[in-house]
Design an enzyme around this catalytic site. Structure first.
Site, PDB file in Angstrom:
ATOM      1  N   TYR A 125      43.041  38.103  46.500  1.00  0.00           N
ATOM      2  CA  TYR A 125      44.206  37.676  45.727  1.00  0.00           C
ATOM      3  C   TYR A 125      45.472  37.566  46.577  1.00  0.00           C
ATOM      4  CZ  TYR A 125      41.317  38.384  41.573  1.00  0.00           C
ATOM      5  OH  TYR A 125      40.331  38.302  40.630  1.00  0.00           O
ATOM      6  N   LYS A 175      30.475  45.417  48.409  1.00  0.00           N
ATOM      7  CA  LYS A 175      29.304  44.579  48.668  1.00  0.00           C
ATOM      8  C   LYS A 175      29.094  44.616  50.177  1.00  0.00           C
ATOM      9  CE  LYS A 175      26.190  41.565  47.302  1.00  0.00           C
ATOM     10  NZ  LYS A 175      25.101  41.833  46.357  1.00  0.00           N
ATOM     11  N   ASP A 208      27.272  44.443  42.402  1.00  0.00           N
ATOM     12  CA  ASP A 208      26.348  43.818  41.440  1.00  0.00           C
ATOM     13  C   ASP A 208      25.500  44.883  40.747  1.00  0.00           C
ATOM     14  OD1 ASP A 208      25.317  44.153  44.000  1.00  0.00           O
ATOM     15  OD2 ASP A 208      24.232  42.253  44.040  1.00  0.00           O
ATOM     16  N   ASP A 232      38.828  43.315  39.236  1.00  0.00           N
ATOM     17  CA  ASP A 232      39.196  42.426  38.131  1.00  0.00           C
ATOM     18  C   ASP A 232      37.974  42.183  37.244  1.00  0.00           C
ATOM     19  OD1 ASP A 232      40.332  40.540  36.485  1.00  0.00           O
ATOM     20  OD2 ASP A 232      40.939  39.168  38.078  1.00  0.00           O
ATOM     21  N   ASP A 236      36.834  43.916  33.286  1.00  0.00           N
ATOM     22  CA  ASP A 236      36.531  43.160  32.060  1.00  0.00           C
ATOM     23  C   ASP A 236      35.207  43.637  31.488  1.00  0.00           C
ATOM     24  OD1 ASP A 236      38.853  41.622  32.251  1.00  0.00           O
ATOM     25  OD2 ASP A 236      37.819  39.748  31.808  1.00  0.00           O
TER      26      ASP A 236
HETATM   27 MG    MG Z   1      41.114  40.040  34.549  1.00  0.00          MG
END
Ligand code: MG
Ligand code: NAI
Length: 338
Positions: A125, A175, A208, A232, A236
Site C-alpha cells: 500500500y 507468505k 493462505d 486487509d 474482512d
Molecule cells: Mg478492507
C-alpha cells in the site's frame, strides 16, 4: 480535561453509524468536544476536495479522529482511498491497524476472541510502482511492496506487547515460502524480537493457511501480526467469521502518540443500504469504545473513568448483538444498557 475529537462521518452509511457511536459515548457519561469534517466521496464530487494540508495540520492538534466510512460509487477507485484514508494513515503515522474479533460459543467450542495487528503504513500500500506504455497493447504495471526493518519491527513489537497483556500467544501470518525477500525480513525480525519476549509463545502460518484456520479453527489464535495487504484481507474474513462485517471494529493507532489516532468500523460506505437506517451501528460503536480506551490509557494523562466507559460500551454491545432494528434503534438499545 475534555478530549477534542475530529468527526468524519463520510459517505453512505458513515454518518448514520457515527451518529450512534457519539450517542453511545454520551450515554456512557463521557463528554467530548467534537469538530465535524465534511470529507469523502460526496465532498470530492462537489468541489474536488480530498484532504487539504490545512485540515491535516488541524488534525494534528486533536486527540483522536472518529471516522464512519468514505467512498462513493461515482468516484474513480483509488482517489479517496489513497488521497484520504491512506494519506491519513501515512501522514499521522498510524502504523498499527488493530482489529479485534469475537466468536460466540457454539459448535463444540467456547466463546473466543482474537486480535489482528496489521502493519498500516507500508507493504503493497506504500504506492511504489508505476506504468510503462499505459493504455497500449504493450503496457506494463508494477506494484512493489515496501518493507522497512523499522516499520516491520515496530508492528511486531506491538503484537508481542499486546499478546503479553492477553493470552501470551502471537502468530506471524505471511507468505515466506514465496515472498522470499519481504517474508525473509518479516520472519527474521519476528524471530529476533521473540527472543526478547521469552514468556510469549509464537507460531507462524502462511496467510493462505490462516484463511482456512480463520474459518475452521480460529480458537488457535490470540494475537496475529501481519503485513498491510494480508491484514486487509484477513480482517474482512475475520469479520465474516465473527458475526459479520456489521460488528467489526478497528483502530488505526499511532502508539507513540505523536499524532491523533483514528477509529473507524472495518466496513465501507455500503451505498446499497445508505440512507435507510438499515446499517448495523455496532462496528462503529465498538470503534468508539476502542477510542475511549486508547484515550484513557494515555500515559501522560491516564483516565480510568474513560477506560471504564469504553469497557462498559463493549459489554453493552455484547448484550445487543442479536437484536434487530433500525440503526438508531440499535444505538438506543446499546445506550439503554449503560
Ligand atoms: Mg478492507
Ligand atoms: P462495504 O463494506 O461498504 O459493503 C459490503 C457489503 O456489506 C454491502 O452489502 C453492505 O450493505 C454490507 N454492509 C457494510 N457495512 C454494513 C453495516 N454496518 N451493516 C449492515 N451491512 C453492512 O464495502 P464495498 O461495497 O466494497 O464498498 C463500498 C464503498 O466503501 C466503496 O467506495 C469503498 O471504497 C468504500 N470503503 C471504505 C472503507 C473505509 O472508509 N474505511 C472500507 C471499505 C470500503
Amino acid at each position: 480535561m475534555g478530549y477534542r475529537i475530529g468527526v468524519l462521518g463520510g459517505d453512505g452509511i458513515g454518518p448514520e453509524v457515527v451518529a450512534e457511536g457519539l450517542k453511545v459515548i454520551e450515554a456512557a457519561g463521557v463528554e467530548l468536544e467534537t469538530v465535524d469534517y465534511d470529507l469523502g466521496g460526496a465532498r470530492y464530487l462537489k468541489d474536488g476536495t480530498i484532504l487539504p494540508d490545512s485540515v491535516l495540520e488541524e488534525w494534528r492538534g486533536l486527540d483522536a479522529i472518529f471516522v464512519g466510512a468514505v467512498g462513493a460509487p461515482e468516484v474513480p477507485p483509488g482517489v479517496i482511498e489513497r488521497g484520504l484514508l491512506l494519506k491519513m494513515r501515512f501522514e499521522l503515522d498510524l502504523y498499527i491497524n488493530q482489529r479485534p474479533f469475537k466468536l460466540d460459543a457454539g459448535d463444540g467450542h467456547e466463546a473466543h476472541d482474537f486480535v489482528v495487528i496489521r502493519e498500516n503504513t507500508e507493504g503493497a500500500y506504500a504506492g511504489e510502482g508505476g506504468f510503462l506504455r499505459k493504455g497500449t497493447a504493450h503496457e506494463v504495471a508494477t506494484q512493489g511492496s515496501v518493507n522497512t526493518r523499522m516499520g516491520v519491527e515496530r508492528a511486531i513489537r506491538y503484537g508481542f506487547d499486546l499478546a503479553g497483556k492477553r493470552r501470551n500467544h502471537l502468530t506471524l501470518a505471511h507468505k515466506t515460502n514465496v515472498l522470499n525477500f519481504s517474508g525473509d525480513l518479516w520472519s527474521r525480525a519476528f524471530n529476533e524480537v521473540a527472543e526478547e519476549y521469552p514468556g510469549i509463545e509464537t507460531a507462524y502460518n502462511h496467510v493462505d493457511a490462516a484463511c482456512i484456520y480463520f474459518v475452521q479453527d480460529p480458537q488457535r489464535y490470540d494475537v496475529i501480526v501481519t503485513d498491510n495487504l494480508f491484514g486487509d484481507i484477513l480482517t474482512d474474513l475475520g469479520g465474516a467469521v465473527s458475526g459479520g462485517i456489521g460488528l467489526a471494529a478497528s483502530a488505526n493507532l499511532n502508539p507513540d502518540r505523536t499524532a491523533p489516532s483514528m477509529f473507524e468500523p472495518v466496513h465501507g460506505s455500503a451505498p446499497d443500504i445508505a440512507g435507510q437506517q438499515k446499517a448495523n451501528p455496532i462496528a462503529a460503536i465498538l470503534s468508539a469504545a476502542m477510542m475511549l480506551e486508547f484515550l484513557g490509557a494515555d500515559p501522560a494523562a491516564v483516565n480510568a473513568e474513560v477506560i471504564d466507559a469504553g469497557a462498559r460500551i463493549r459489554a453493552a454491545c455484547d448484550a445487543c448483538t442479536d437484536m434487530t432494528g433500525s440503526t438508531a434503534e440499535l444505538g438506543d438499545a446499546v445506550s439503554s444498557k449503560l
